[in-house]
Each structure stands twice: as C-alpha cells, then as structure tokens.
Design an enzyme around this catalytic site. Structure first.
Site, PDB file in Angstrom:
ATOM      1  N   ASP A 204      -2.230  -1.828   4.352  1.00 45.51           N
ATOM      2  CA  ASP A 204      -1.861  -3.102   3.921  1.00 45.51           C
ATOM      3  C   ASP A 204      -0.318  -3.400   3.946  1.00 45.51           C
ATOM      4  O   ASP A 204       0.248  -4.512   4.047  1.00 45.51           O
ATOM      5  CB  ASP A 204      -2.400  -3.399   2.513  1.00 45.51           C
TER       6      ASP A 204
ATOM      7  N   HIS B 125      -7.625  -1.778  -3.046  1.00 45.42           N
ATOM      8  CA  HIS B 125      -7.742  -2.359  -1.607  1.00 45.42           C
ATOM      9  C   HIS B 125      -8.775  -3.293  -1.324  1.00 45.42           C
ATOM     10  O   HIS B 125      -9.756  -2.810  -0.840  1.00 45.42           O
ATOM     11  CB  HIS B 125      -8.062  -1.098  -0.777  1.00 45.42           C
TER      12      HIS B 125
END
Length: 453
Positions: free
Chosen positions: A265, A293
């Site tokens: 990410d 996440h």
C-alpha cells in the site's frame, strides 16, 4: 522432509571422481548411500536422517541423525546408509567435494527463513529473491523452510526443484513439509503468506474465523519451536487481525516482533504521488499507511514529502489528495485484478522484500516506513492491543521504533479513527481465537480488499 546441512563457508565443486561410494552394489534404492569424500581442507558436513512425507498434521519426535566424523585431516568417513529414501532435491541431497574459499569464509552464519503458502504465486516470486541474496545480503547464506498443505505438496516439490535448478550459492538448505511444528523449527524469520481466499457468498466474519484458526495454530507452532526472537511477517489476509491472532497464541515471542504487511500500500501511494508531481519514485519519502489493510486504510499525504518538501506544498490540489489519490491507493488491487485477471503477486513479493530490508538496514535519516505492528505504547493515541499500520524507523537490527514527529489534522484523524474502529470490531470477531472469551461479530461494513476475494 530431508535436509543436508552444509558449512556456511563451504563451496560446491562437483569433482565426482573424488567421491567413492562405501555402500555395496546391492544396497536398496531406498537407502542413502554413504560416501568417503576426499577434501583439500577440513570442512564439516552433517546429515540428518530423512523421514517420510507427512500426510497429516501431527508433531513428530526429532529424527535420528547421522553425523560424519573427521578421521584425518583430509578425509571424512560417512557412517552406514540411512534406511529411508530422502525427500530432498539435487544438491540438497548429494555430497560433493567441499573446499573452503576466501569468499565463503567471510559469510555470516546461516539464517533460517520459514515461508508458509510456499507453493503459491507470491512465494513463487519471493523465494528466488530470498535465495539470491537480494533480501538479506550477498554474504548471508540461507536455509529455506517451506510450508505447504497436502493438496499443494506436489507443487511444493516443484518449487524445490526450481530452486535446485537455479544454483544459488547462498542457498545452503531447503526443507519442505506440511507440519508447522517441523517447518518452523529454529526459524529466525517467518513469512506467513498462506491463507484461505474468500469464496463466493462467504461473509468477512467467516473468513476471519477460518483464517484465524490457521494463524492461531501457526502462532502456537512458532511459540513452541521457532527462535525466541523470531521476526514474523503476516501477509495472508486479513493480515492485521491474523497477525494479532498469531501473536496472542505465541506468548513467548515479543509482540513487537509481529508485523502485518502494508508495504505494498505504501509503494502504491508513493507511485501515485510521484506520477502526479512528475518526479521519479525515489524522490517521494515519509509516506505512511495508517490502519487496516482494507479499504479503510489511510494513505497519509499530510506528512509525506517530495524532494524533502511537504507534498501539500508540491501538489496544491487538496481535493485530488483527499479524494482521487486516497481512492486510487485503496482500490488499486481491484483495478489490477480487472486488468490482469488475478490478484497482485509479483508486486506483493517485492513489497515483502522492501518490508524486510527496512528492518535489516538502517532507515535513512529523516525518513520512515509503514508496517502493521502491535499498538501497545504507541505515541499517536491509537487504541492498544490491536495491530495497526503506523510509521516506524529501524537501526537495521530487525527491531523498530515509532516515529514521533508526525502531524495530524481533522481530516487525517477522522480517517484513522474509522480504520481503528474497524480493527477493534475485527478483534471482537476473533475473541475465541485470542483467549478473550466469546466472539461477537458486528463489523460496520464490508471493507475487504479485492485481493482477499
């Protein structure tokens, strides 16, 4: 599972003319032949007696060992043949003339790295990076301990064959199996990639429970047999709560040693900021992914920098940062699946490498990295006793510390709170797996990332 252990400074040379079999020609094909090996120096070589492939999850007693003893300065005599056929591959089974060389004498002590889900696509990219020295360095010999399942065992053998064919000098040992109590033995790093994907009609609560059971068992195995200071990187989703379950089932391992992977990410956020600013990726620093996440993750542009200048001074379109940029990072995996037809594997493997290297190399002055860690003692006011992605720094010793000089505004604080609430709800969902009583599942919304489907 069978293993040949080589001295970390020993080097291969296949001078087969110097290898003399001491077993008779009538020896069974299922036996491991004993050899007399002439060497120019006196390296030590030890064999561990193999045992049959495991087809059920049950801890075995320690295998009997076969050890070579040095009978003179130039000869090693192996004992009688083993009774069982080894489940090993090529150079990991054969004996060779071993010669100490200057390069290998300077190598570090061999490191044990366990990988679950080792027959999967992410591992197919990652294992070769580990074996090549890209992750731990060109002087770090490595032992790969690969965990699969009954269903994937044939594929796991294929992975081991490919590792054999790649001839990596630093790869000194490979073992495969389906029992975490065997594979995690003495592991110094555990990369937990394997997890069940979300099936059609499966609720997120169901996936939390199913995968939670996997990580509870792996936590117990790590607690029992891994190195006491093992570093654990959880990749299998939902990775934050899986990491929490794992650490709760491993009370002998410091909670600080557990990480949930959010580096992909972070890399995606850096990419989008670089593209918008018209610079290369390495000019972007201080990027943080806060939280879970999932699609509640918070890519932090407020503290990020480009060329050392705050992003908000380089990219003055605040609406783009709050809306388009944030949404692109949160949904990048789904867009990739639509284009590629599968979830990200190669970029995930790269991000695992980045995450490990951030812990084993000193963080550049003034910069930091994102990782999902245990929140106890954090300076940001995040609720304790969850695994939450936050900015960290490392001195390169595998440990980390929280970054203190970060700023917050109302927008960032509100977004972080939403991700925090989600993780607290997930924690209640898996209370039966963390030793905290009866599970109560009341998830606010389904924010699972597309790659978890």
């Amino acid at each position: 599972m069978a293993v040949v252990k080589l001295s970390p400074w020993a080097n291969y040379s296949s001078s087969k003319s110097e290898i003399k079999s001491s077993s008779s020609s009538s020896s069974s094909k299922s036996s491991l032949s004993a050899y007399v090996i002439n060497v120019s120096s006196s390296p030590r070589l030890s064999f561990y007696n193999p045992y049959p492939r495991r087809l059920h999850h049950q801890r075995l007693s320690s295998p009997a060992s076969i050890r070579c003893s040095v009978t003179s300065s130039d000869q090693i005599q192996a004992p009688l043949p083993a009774k069982q056929k080894p489940e090993c591959f090529g150079v990991f089974c054969l004996t060779y003339d071993l010669k100490a060389e200057e390069e290998t004498k300077s190598w570090k002590k061999i490191i044990n790295v366990a990988v679950s889900g080792a027959a999967g696509m992410i591992s197919n990219h990652l294992l070769f990076k580990l074996a090549s020295g890209e992750v731990f360095g060109p002087d770090q010999p490595i032992s790969l301990k690969l965990l699969g399942s009954e269903r994937s065992f044939a594929a796991l053998e294929g992975v081991a064959m490919e590792l054999e064919d790649s001839l990596y000098p630093l790869l000194r040992q490979v073992s495969i199996g389906i029992d975490p109590y065997e594979i995690f033995q003495d592991a110094e790093w555990a990369l937990l990639i394997g997890a069940k994907p979300r099936g059609p009609g499966m609720e997120r609560a169901d996936l939390l429970d199913i995968n939670g059971q996997i990580f509870a068992e792996q936590g117990k195995a790590l607690n029992a047999v891994a190195s006491p200071n093992v570093k654990v990187m959880v990749v299998g989703n939902p990775c934050n709560t899986n990491a929490l379950i794992c650490l709760k089932n491993a009370p002998n391992i410091p909670p600080k040693n557990f990480h949930a992977l959010t580096r992909l990410d972070e890399n995606r956020a850096k990419c989008q900021l670089a593209l918008k600013a018209g610079v290369f990726y390495d000019k972007v620093s201080n990027v943080t992914i806060w939280g879970n996440h999932s699609t509640t993750q918070v890519p932090d542009f407020l503290n990020a920098k480009i060329h050392g200048i705050p992003v908000t001074e380089v990219i003055r379109d605040r609406k783009w940062l709050e809306d388009e940029f944030t949404n692109m990072v949160q949904t990048r995996g789904g867009v990739l699946i639509k284009k590629w037809g599968r979830s990200s594997a190669a970029s995930t493997a790269v991000s695992i490498v980045d995450a490990i290297r951030s812990l084993v190399t000193p963080t550049p002055e003034g910069d930091w990295f994102s990782t999902g860690v245990y929140t106890n003692g954090n300076p940001y006011g995040i609720a304790e006793d969850i695994v939450f992605s936050m900015p960290c720094r490392s001195k390169g010793d595998g440990d980390y510390e929280f970054v203190k000089d970060v700023i917050f505004d109302d927008y960032l604080s509100k977004k972080i709170k939403k991700s925090e609430d989600e993780l607290l709800a997930e924690k209640k969902c898996v209370a039966h797996l963390t030793g905290e009583g009866i599970a109560v599942c009341d998830l606010p919304e389904d924010t699972m990332l597309p790659g978890e489907m």
